[in-house]
Every structure is written in structure tokens, then in C-alpha cells.
Design a protein around this motif. Sequence first.
Motif, PDB file in Angstrom:
ATOM      1  N   TYR A  36     166.881  81.934  84.224  1.00  7.08           N
ATOM      2  CA  TYR A  36     167.773  81.271  83.286  1.00  7.08           C
ATOM      3  C   TYR A  36     167.107  80.840  81.978  1.00  7.08           C
ATOM      4  O   TYR A  36     167.711  80.108  81.203  1.00  7.08           O
ATOM      5  N   LYS A  37     165.881  81.318  81.728  1.00  7.92           N
ATOM      6  CA  LYS A  37     165.196  80.892  80.509  1.00  7.92           C
ATOM      7  C   LYS A  37     165.893  81.389  79.250  1.00  7.92           C
ATOM      8  O   LYS A  37     165.704  80.831  78.169  1.00  7.92           O
ATOM      9  N   SER A  38     166.700  82.445  79.414  1.00  7.20           N
ATOM     10  CA  SER A  38     167.393  82.969  78.236  1.00  7.20           C
ATOM     11  C   SER A  38     168.572  82.088  77.840  1.00  7.20           C
ATOM     12  O   SER A  38     169.127  82.260  76.757  1.00  7.20           O
ATOM     13  N   MET A  39     168.968  81.140  78.717  1.00 10.81           N
ATOM     14  CA  MET A  39     170.087  80.249  78.408  1.00 10.81           C
ATOM     15  C   MET A  39     169.631  78.808  78.574  1.00 10.81           C
ATOM     16  O   MET A  39     169.611  78.279  79.680  1.00 10.81           O
ATOM     17  N   PRO A  40     169.236  78.138  77.505  1.00 15.98           N
ATOM     18  CA  PRO A  40     168.777  76.746  77.588  1.00 15.98           C
ATOM     19  C   PRO A  40     169.841  75.851  78.233  1.00 15.98           C
ATOM     20  O   PRO A  40     171.036  75.990  77.952  1.00 15.98           O
ATOM     21  N   PHE A  41     169.389  74.944  79.081  1.00 11.63           N
ATOM     22  CA  PHE A  41     170.306  74.069  79.810  1.00 11.63           C
ATOM     23  C   PHE A  41     171.150  73.228  78.865  1.00 11.63           C
ATOM     24  O   PHE A  41     172.356  73.065  79.056  1.00 11.63           O
ATOM     25  N   LEU A  42     170.532  72.694  77.823  1.00 10.82           N
ATOM     26  CA  LEU A  42     171.245  71.820  76.915  1.00 10.82           C
ATOM     27  C   LEU A  42     172.205  72.569  75.999  1.00 10.82           C
ATOM     28  O   LEU A  42     172.945  71.948  75.242  1.00 10.82           O
ATOM     29  N   SER A  43     172.179  73.894  76.076  1.00 11.37           N
ATOM     30  CA  SER A  43     173.132  74.681  75.303  1.00 11.37           C
ATOM     31  C   SER A  43     174.436  74.888  76.043  1.00 11.37           C
ATOM     32  O   SER A  43     175.383  75.453  75.489  1.00 11.37           O
ATOM     33  N   LEU A  44     174.498  74.438  77.299  1.00 10.14           N
ATOM     34  CA  LEU A  44     175.738  74.553  78.059  1.00 10.14           C
ATOM     35  C   LEU A  44     176.827  73.699  77.407  1.00 10.14           C
ATOM     36  O   LEU A  44     176.534  72.680  76.773  1.00 10.14           O
ATOM     37  N   PRO A  45     178.084  74.080  77.554  1.00  7.13           N
ATOM     38  CA  PRO A  45     179.175  73.266  77.006  1.00  7.13           C
ATOM     39  C   PRO A  45     179.134  71.844  77.583  1.00  7.13           C
ATOM     40  O   PRO A  45     178.738  71.638  78.730  1.00  7.13           O
ATOM     41  N   THR A  46     179.565  70.897  76.787  1.00  6.57           N
ATOM     42  CA  THR A  46     179.512  69.497  77.204  1.00  6.57           C
ATOM     43  C   THR A  46     180.295  69.252  78.481  1.00  6.57           C
ATOM     44  O   THR A  46     179.846  68.519  79.366  1.00  6.57           O
ATOM     45  N   GLU A  47     181.473  69.887  78.612  1.00  2.72           N
ATOM     46  CA  GLU A  47     182.272  69.659  79.808  1.00  2.72           C
ATOM     47  C   GLU A  47     181.568  70.177  81.059  1.00  2.72           C
ATOM     48  O   GLU A  47     181.705  69.599  82.143  1.00  2.72           O
ATOM     49  N   LEU A  48     180.766  71.260  80.921  1.00  5.34           N
ATOM     50  CA  LEU A  48     180.024  71.759  82.070  1.00  5.34           C
ATOM     51  C   LEU A  48     178.873  70.820  82.422  1.00  5.34           C
ATOM     52  O   LEU A  48     178.602  70.560  83.606  1.00  5.34           O
ATOM     53  N   LEU A  49     178.191  70.281  81.414  1.00  5.47           N
ATOM     54  CA  LEU A  49     177.154  69.289  81.666  1.00  5.47           C
ATOM     55  C   LEU A  49     177.723  68.077  82.393  1.00  5.47           C
ATOM     56  O   LEU A  49     177.095  67.517  83.302  1.00  5.47           O
ATOM     57  N   LEU A  50     178.921  67.658  81.984  1.00  7.01           N
ATOM     58  CA  LEU A  50     179.550  66.516  82.625  1.00  7.01           C
ATOM     59  C   LEU A  50     179.848  66.784  84.093  1.00  7.01           C
ATOM     60  O   LEU A  50     179.637  65.921  84.955  1.00  7.01           O
ATOM     61  N   HIS A  51     180.332  67.981  84.403  1.00  6.02           N
ATOM     62  CA  HIS A  51     180.618  68.333  85.795  1.00  6.02           C
ATOM     63  C   HIS A  51     179.332  68.319  86.626  1.00  6.02           C
ATOM     64  O   HIS A  51     179.334  67.856  87.777  1.00  6.02           O
ATOM     65  N   ILE A  52     178.256  68.821  86.070  1.00  7.77           N
ATOM     66  CA  ILE A  52     176.981  68.847  86.796  1.00  7.77           C
ATOM     67  C   ILE A  52     176.495  67.426  87.064  1.00  7.77           C
ATOM     68  O   ILE A  52     176.084  67.086  88.181  1.00  7.77           O
ATOM     69  N   ILE A  53     176.546  66.578  86.049  1.00  9.67           N
ATOM     70  CA  ILE A  53     176.052  65.212  86.199  1.00  9.67           C
ATOM     71  C   ILE A  53     176.954  64.401  87.125  1.00  9.67           C
ATOM     72  O   ILE A  53     176.478  63.569  87.911  1.00  9.67           O
TER      73      ILE A  53
END
Length: 343
Positions: free
Chosen positions: A58-75
Motif C-alpha cells: 500500500y505504499k503507493s497510496m498514502p494513508f492520509l490521502s484516503l477520503p475523510t469519511e473513510l478515515l472516520l470509519h476506520i477510527i
Amino acid sequence: MWMSRNEHQGRPYKETNLGDSFSTLLSLVLHLLRSCLSFSFISLFHLSKLLIAFYNTYKSMPFLSLPTELLLHIIQYLCYENHLDLVPIASTCQQLHHVAADWTIWSRPVRVVIDQSSPFTTRDLFKIIQATPRDDLHTNHVILAIEAASSADQAAEFLHHLIATRSIHTLQVHAPSSIHGRLLEYPSFHCVDSVTIQDSCDEYSNQIDLVGHRIHLPHSHTLRIIDLPTCTVHPWLHGDYVFPQVTSLTIMATESIDGRRFKQTFPKLKILVLHLACAAHVSLIRPLLTDKRLYPWIEQLSVVCKDDLRSQLGKHEIKEFLMSLDGVSRLNLGWDMIALSSV
């Protein structure tokens, strides 16, 4: 399309350019696996291989570049069982700190578990809440579990901040009985519908040895359910306390109960559960069972005690109480008696 309140109000999250953000991935994965791995040398070796494979994938896709709503679901998934798990996430970077303080995280039931092995405290969590506008805190259910009495002051500060939002309807606390009063030192319980504070120890024997803690619960016109089995009811009966909406009450009896004053304090009470330290204290509740002028009022009465109450009250005596008190449909004082007319 779903979006967070901050985005909806025109305040998008600040994008942080951290490159491949491997450090962010590392801290989150370690935090996720910490609770289910025994960190022996072998498991650490396998974990390092897992992280390397994860990074290469997954190095080609930085974690913090994920959409905010997806980050929220993960957290939200990471902090589902304990909101204290937000602390290491919010400490990773400024962007994740903003995400951890998002209103969607704090509009769900808030669970906070503080044990002696935890490296974090509610004071660390309080720093995250401070980044959230008070109007955005809309949680209506708070569950707080405390193992050590030394955490009382910090837990009380955190709890009082949430109560001040006037959005909490249900409050559940499991903590050492010695700090129950400290947790309830708040001037009012506006909007709170149900309060449950029990001893954090599962053994009932540790509760009944108490004389009964004297807690001055703040006045409330919204409380309907009070569940305080280690606290004595008598301070409320000697003052000008009135709880006009309470229909269910669980409390400890340590002195003889004045039935008339009790009814004045809890005029709409329907379900009463009294905890006794010993069977001999059955005499303390007899005024409630012998003064027929109090009824109709309570509909169900239960007495909880470590001793066998049948040594103090016979089956026929309880049956007589049940049949003679207007409106009472159930009595449980060693014998569980139900009035057939109410079935």
C-alpha cells in the motif's frame, strides 16, 4: 454523498503532505494488534514481516490521502470498545487529531475503560474533546469503567464536561464505591434520564459490607431511573430533595425509612429495589409495608441481601402485604410474590 460536519460547514480538513506516511501506518497497525498479540520475540518477528508486506502493498497510496469519511470509519472501528484508544491515534499527526475530534466520533455511545495497565488517562482524552466545539458533542450514552480510585479526579473532570453538553440521556459508571460521590459532584443533571453507578468489582459481597455512601445527587426534573446500589437514600429524605419523574430506584437502606417522606421525594416511583447489609435490616423497610395510607404508589418492591430473608419474613406474611397494599403487584423479599389480579 456523505460528508462530515466540518466539511458541510465549509471547513475542510487540512491535508497534510507526509509522503508515504509509513510512520502513521506503523502506529495504527501496532495499536490495532496490541490487544490481540503477545509480544514475544517470535510474534514480533512475524509482525515485522506483516508490516513490511503491508507497506510494500500500500505504499503507493498514502494513508492520509484516503477520503475523510473513510478515515472516520476506520477510527470509529478502532475506538468502538474504548474511546481511550483515540489518544495514540490523535497523537500521530495534526490531521488525525482533527479526525479524532470529529463530531461523528462523539455522537455515538462513548465508552471509556481505564485500567491500571493503561498508559493513557481521561486527561489525554479530554485534550481531544477540547478540539471539538461543545455544540458538536451530541453523545447521549456514556459508559465509564474505572479500575483504580486514583483516577477519580481526572474521570470526574471528563464526565462533568460531557454532562455540561446537556445531551447525555444515559450514564453508566462502574468504579470503586469509594469514589462514587466524587463522580456525582455536579450541580445539575439537566437532560440526564438514567444514572447507574455500581462498584467495579463483580463480587456482590464487596458491596453489602458497605455502610452506605452518602451521596448528594443534584436536583433533576428529568431523571427517571436511579441505580445506586451502594449509596444510602437517607440524605435525600432529610432535605428538600424532590425527584418528580423518577419511576425506578435502586438504593441501599441503612436506617429506618420514613414512608411519607419517601413518597414526597419520589412521588411517581413504581419500581423500588432496596439493598440491605444483612437480613436483620428488614425491620428498616417495614414502614413501607405497613403504612397502607401510602398506597397506591409503588407497584413493585424487591429487597436484595446476601442473607436469606426468609428467616425474617415468612411466605404468608409477604402474601398478606401483597394483598393489603393497594396497587402493589409484586413483592420479592426472599419469596417472589405476584398478585394474580395484575397478571
